[in-house]
Design a protein around this motif. Sequence first.
Motif, PDB file in Angstrom:
ATOM      1  N   TYR A   3       0.584  -0.779  -0.139  1.00  0.00           N
ATOM      2  CA  TYR A   3       0.311   0.083  -0.189  1.00  0.00           C
ATOM      3  C   TYR A   3       1.039   1.255  -0.122  1.00  0.00           C
ATOM      4  CZ  TYR A   3      -3.043   3.402   0.857  1.00  0.00           C
ATOM      5  OH  TYR A   3      -4.288   4.828   1.084  1.00  0.00           O
ATOM      6  N   LYS A   4       0.463   1.810  -0.867  1.00  0.00           N
ATOM      7  CA  LYS A   4       1.514   3.064  -1.095  1.00  0.00           C
ATOM      8  C   LYS A   4       0.920   4.215   0.163  1.00  0.00           C
ATOM      9  CE  LYS A   4       3.521   1.724  -5.799  1.00  0.00           C
ATOM     10  NZ  LYS A   4       4.377   2.042  -6.543  1.00  0.00           N
ATOM     11  N   LEU A   5       1.588   4.644   0.701  1.00  0.00           N
ATOM     12  CA  LEU A   5       1.120   5.665   1.485  1.00  0.00           C
ATOM     13  C   LEU A   5       1.815   7.185   0.899  1.00  0.00           C
ATOM     14  CD1 LEU A   5      -1.015   6.662   4.393  1.00  0.00           C
ATOM     15  CD2 LEU A   5       1.456   6.291   5.723  1.00  0.00           C
ATOM     16  N   PHE A   6       0.456   7.827   0.255  1.00  0.00           N
ATOM     17  CA  PHE A   6       1.156   9.589   0.537  1.00  0.00           C
ATOM     18  C   PHE A   6       0.907  10.320   1.411  1.00  0.00           C
ATOM     19  CE2 PHE A   6      -0.486   7.698  -3.083  1.00  0.00           C
ATOM     20  CZ  PHE A   6       0.556   6.910  -4.590  1.00  0.00           C
ATOM     21  N   GLU A   7       0.484  10.323   2.338  1.00  0.00           N
ATOM     22  CA  GLU A   7       0.197  10.732   3.049  1.00  0.00           C
ATOM     23  C   GLU A   7       1.328  10.186   4.936  1.00  0.00           C
ATOM     24  OE1 GLU A   7      -1.220  13.960   3.719  1.00  0.00           O
ATOM     25  OE2 GLU A   7      -2.478  13.547   1.651  1.00  0.00           O
ATOM     26  N   GLU A   8       1.445  12.005   6.122  1.00  0.00           N
ATOM     27  CA  GLU A   8       2.202  10.915   6.914  1.00  0.00           C
ATOM     28  C   GLU A   8       1.785   9.560   7.577  1.00  0.00           C
ATOM     29  OE1 GLU A   8       4.107  13.273  11.324  1.00  0.00           O
ATOM     30  OE2 GLU A   8       2.626  14.081   9.815  1.00  0.00           O
ATOM     31  N   PHE A   9       0.729   9.510   7.520  1.00  0.00           N
ATOM     32  CA  PHE A   9      -0.287   8.549   8.066  1.00  0.00           C
ATOM     33  C   PHE A   9      -1.880   8.170   7.814  1.00  0.00           C
ATOM     34  CE2 PHE A   9      -0.889  11.618  11.307  1.00  0.00           C
ATOM     35  CZ  PHE A   9      -2.238  11.096  11.661  1.00  0.00           C
ATOM     36  N   ILE A  10      -2.335   6.926   7.655  1.00  0.00           N
ATOM     37  CA  ILE A  10      -3.402   6.251   7.533  1.00  0.00           C
ATOM     38  C   ILE A  10      -3.800   5.758   9.324  1.00  0.00           C
ATOM     39  CG2 ILE A  10      -2.547   4.432   6.653  1.00  0.00           C
ATOM     40  CD1 ILE A  10      -5.020   5.057   5.013  1.00  0.00           C
ATOM     41  N   THR A  11      -5.130   6.299   9.330  1.00  0.00           N
ATOM     42  CA  THR A  11      -5.245   5.488  10.146  1.00  0.00           C
ATOM     43  C   THR A  11      -5.860   4.012   9.932  1.00  0.00           C
ATOM     44  OG1 THR A  11      -7.818   5.999  10.257  1.00  0.00           O
ATOM     45  CG2 THR A  11      -6.257   7.382  11.589  1.00  0.00           C
ATOM     46  N   LEU A  12      -5.530   2.564  11.080  1.00  0.00           N
ATOM     47  CA  LEU A  12      -6.140   1.589  10.496  1.00  0.00           C
ATOM     48  C   LEU A  12      -7.332   1.236   9.922  1.00  0.00           C
ATOM     49  CD1 LEU A  12      -5.216  -1.842  10.671  1.00  0.00           C
ATOM     50  CD2 LEU A  12      -6.144  -1.608  12.946  1.00  0.00           C
ATOM     51  N   GLN A  13      -8.029   1.483  10.389  1.00  0.00           N
ATOM     52  CA  GLN A  13      -9.402   1.900  10.146  1.00  0.00           C
ATOM     53  C   GLN A  13      -9.703   2.492   8.909  1.00  0.00           C
ATOM     54  OE1 GLN A  13     -12.419   4.247  12.365  1.00  0.00           O
ATOM     55  NE2 GLN A  13     -13.844   4.244  11.239  1.00  0.00           N
ATOM     56  N   ALA A  14      -8.998   3.291   8.147  1.00  0.00           N
ATOM     57  CA  ALA A  14      -9.202   4.330   7.235  1.00  0.00           C
ATOM     58  C   ALA A  14      -8.420   3.119   5.864  1.00  0.00           C
ATOM     59  CB  ALA A  14      -8.396   5.413   7.095  1.00  0.00           C
ATOM     60  N   SER A  72       7.149   6.542  -5.228  1.00  0.00           N
ATOM     61  CA  SER A  72       8.123   7.146  -5.777  1.00  0.00           C
ATOM     62  C   SER A  72       7.344   9.255  -6.526  1.00  0.00           C
ATOM     63  CB  SER A  72       7.924   6.428  -7.630  1.00  0.00           C
ATOM     64  OG  SER A  72       6.592   6.811  -8.685  1.00  0.00           O
ATOM     65  N   GLN A  73       8.401   9.694  -6.253  1.00  0.00           N
ATOM     66  CA  GLN A  73       8.278  10.829  -6.983  1.00  0.00           C
ATOM     67  C   GLN A  73       7.758  10.908  -7.552  1.00  0.00           C
ATOM     68  OE1 GLN A  73       9.768  13.018  -4.780  1.00  0.00           O
ATOM     69  NE2 GLN A  73       9.284  14.671  -5.996  1.00  0.00           N
ATOM     70  N   GLU A  74       7.266  10.573  -9.362  1.00  0.00           N
ATOM     71  CA  GLU A  74       6.191  10.743 -10.370  1.00  0.00           C
ATOM     72  C   GLU A  74       4.535  10.685  -9.544  1.00  0.00           C
ATOM     73  OE1 GLU A  74       5.123   8.155 -14.330  1.00  0.00           O
ATOM     74  OE2 GLU A  74       7.263   9.199 -14.356  1.00  0.00           O
ATOM     75  N   GLU A  75       4.636   9.389  -8.784  1.00  0.00           N
ATOM     76  CA  GLU A  75       3.535   9.096  -8.117  1.00  0.00           C
ATOM     77  C   GLU A  75       2.979  10.310  -7.111  1.00  0.00           C
ATOM     78  OE1 GLU A  75       3.255   4.100  -8.066  1.00  0.00           O
ATOM     79  OE2 GLU A  75       4.346   5.075  -6.661  1.00  0.00           O
ATOM     80  N   GLN A  76       3.975  10.460  -6.276  1.00  0.00           N
ATOM     81  CA  GLN A  76       3.927  12.077  -5.141  1.00  0.00           C
ATOM     82  C   GLN A  76       2.918  13.101  -6.324  1.00  0.00           C
ATOM     83  OE1 GLN A  76       4.019  10.987  -1.536  1.00  0.00           O
ATOM     84  NE2 GLN A  76       3.490  13.427  -1.505  1.00  0.00           N
ATOM     85  N   GLU A  77       4.534  13.281  -6.955  1.00  0.00           N
ATOM     86  CA  GLU A  77       4.042  14.505  -8.473  1.00  0.00           C
ATOM     87  C   GLU A  77       2.195  14.447  -8.692  1.00  0.00           C
ATOM     88  OE1 GLU A  77       7.282  15.333 -10.480  1.00  0.00           O
ATOM     89  OE2 GLU A  77       8.176  15.528  -9.279  1.00  0.00           O
ATOM     90  N   GLU A  78       1.669  12.924  -8.700  1.00  0.00           N
ATOM     91  CA  GLU A  78       0.154  13.027  -9.611  1.00  0.00           C
ATOM     92  C   GLU A  78      -0.542  13.138  -8.477  1.00  0.00           C
ATOM     93  OE1 GLU A  78      -1.816   9.162 -11.470  1.00  0.00           O
ATOM     94  OE2 GLU A  78       0.607  10.139 -11.832  1.00  0.00           O
ATOM     95  N   TYR A  79      -0.009  12.295  -7.441  1.00  0.00           N
ATOM     96  CA  TYR A  79      -1.283  12.601  -6.333  1.00  0.00           C
ATOM     97  C   TYR A  79      -1.191  13.607  -5.871  1.00  0.00           C
ATOM     98  CZ  TYR A  79      -2.811  11.982  -1.194  1.00  0.00           C
ATOM     99  OH  TYR A  79      -3.549  11.891  -0.096  1.00  0.00           O
ATOM    100  N   LEU A  84      -4.583  19.080  -5.417  1.00  0.00           N
ATOM    101  CA  LEU A  84      -4.993  20.522  -5.380  1.00  0.00           C
ATOM    102  C   LEU A  84      -6.472  21.178  -6.353  1.00  0.00           C
ATOM    103  CD1 LEU A  84      -1.248  21.488  -6.246  1.00  0.00           C
ATOM    104  CD2 LEU A  84      -3.212  22.024  -4.514  1.00  0.00           C
ATOM    105  N   GLU A  85      -6.393  19.551  -7.600  1.00  0.00           N
ATOM    106  CA  GLU A  85      -7.802  19.799  -8.134  1.00  0.00           C
ATOM    107  C   GLU A  85      -8.557  19.719  -8.299  1.00  0.00           C
ATOM    108  OE1 GLU A  85      -9.436  20.774 -12.266  1.00  0.00           O
ATOM    109  OE2 GLU A  85      -7.854  21.156 -11.292  1.00  0.00           O
TER     110      GLU A  85
END
Length: 122
Positions: A3-14, A72-79, A84-85
């Motif tokens: 699981y690719k995590l884009f934020e600092e953390f995610i809760t177990l429930q989420a 990856s950096q590319e995935e992070q930029e896309e996210y 933002l959109e």
Amino acid sequence: MEYKLFEEFITLQALLKELGIIHSGGAIKSFLADHLVYFNGELENRRGKKVRIGDSIDIPDMKIHIILTQPSQEEQEEYLQEKLEKERVAKLVKEMNKTVKKKPTNKHQVSKTKTAPRFPGR
């Protein structure tokens, strides 16, 4: 599974909800009561447990092993662009909703200048 995590953390429930393991946030309590869930090898029963990159979640009776990885950096930029959109669209919708006049919702809010419809013969 990864699981690719884009934020600092995610809760177990989420996390479990996003992966489709549970169907709603309300289902987590009964899920944790019915299944053993291990966080980095230790039994975990807190639905709000913060899970970060490098952590692992195991649910042995369902044969599920989740490892949180760095995108990856590319995935992070896309996210970031997608995020933002979404924020831009949400802001536009909010502004549009402010300009739309809402109709009264109950009879006490109805303007007194309106009259009841007249039917022939009365």
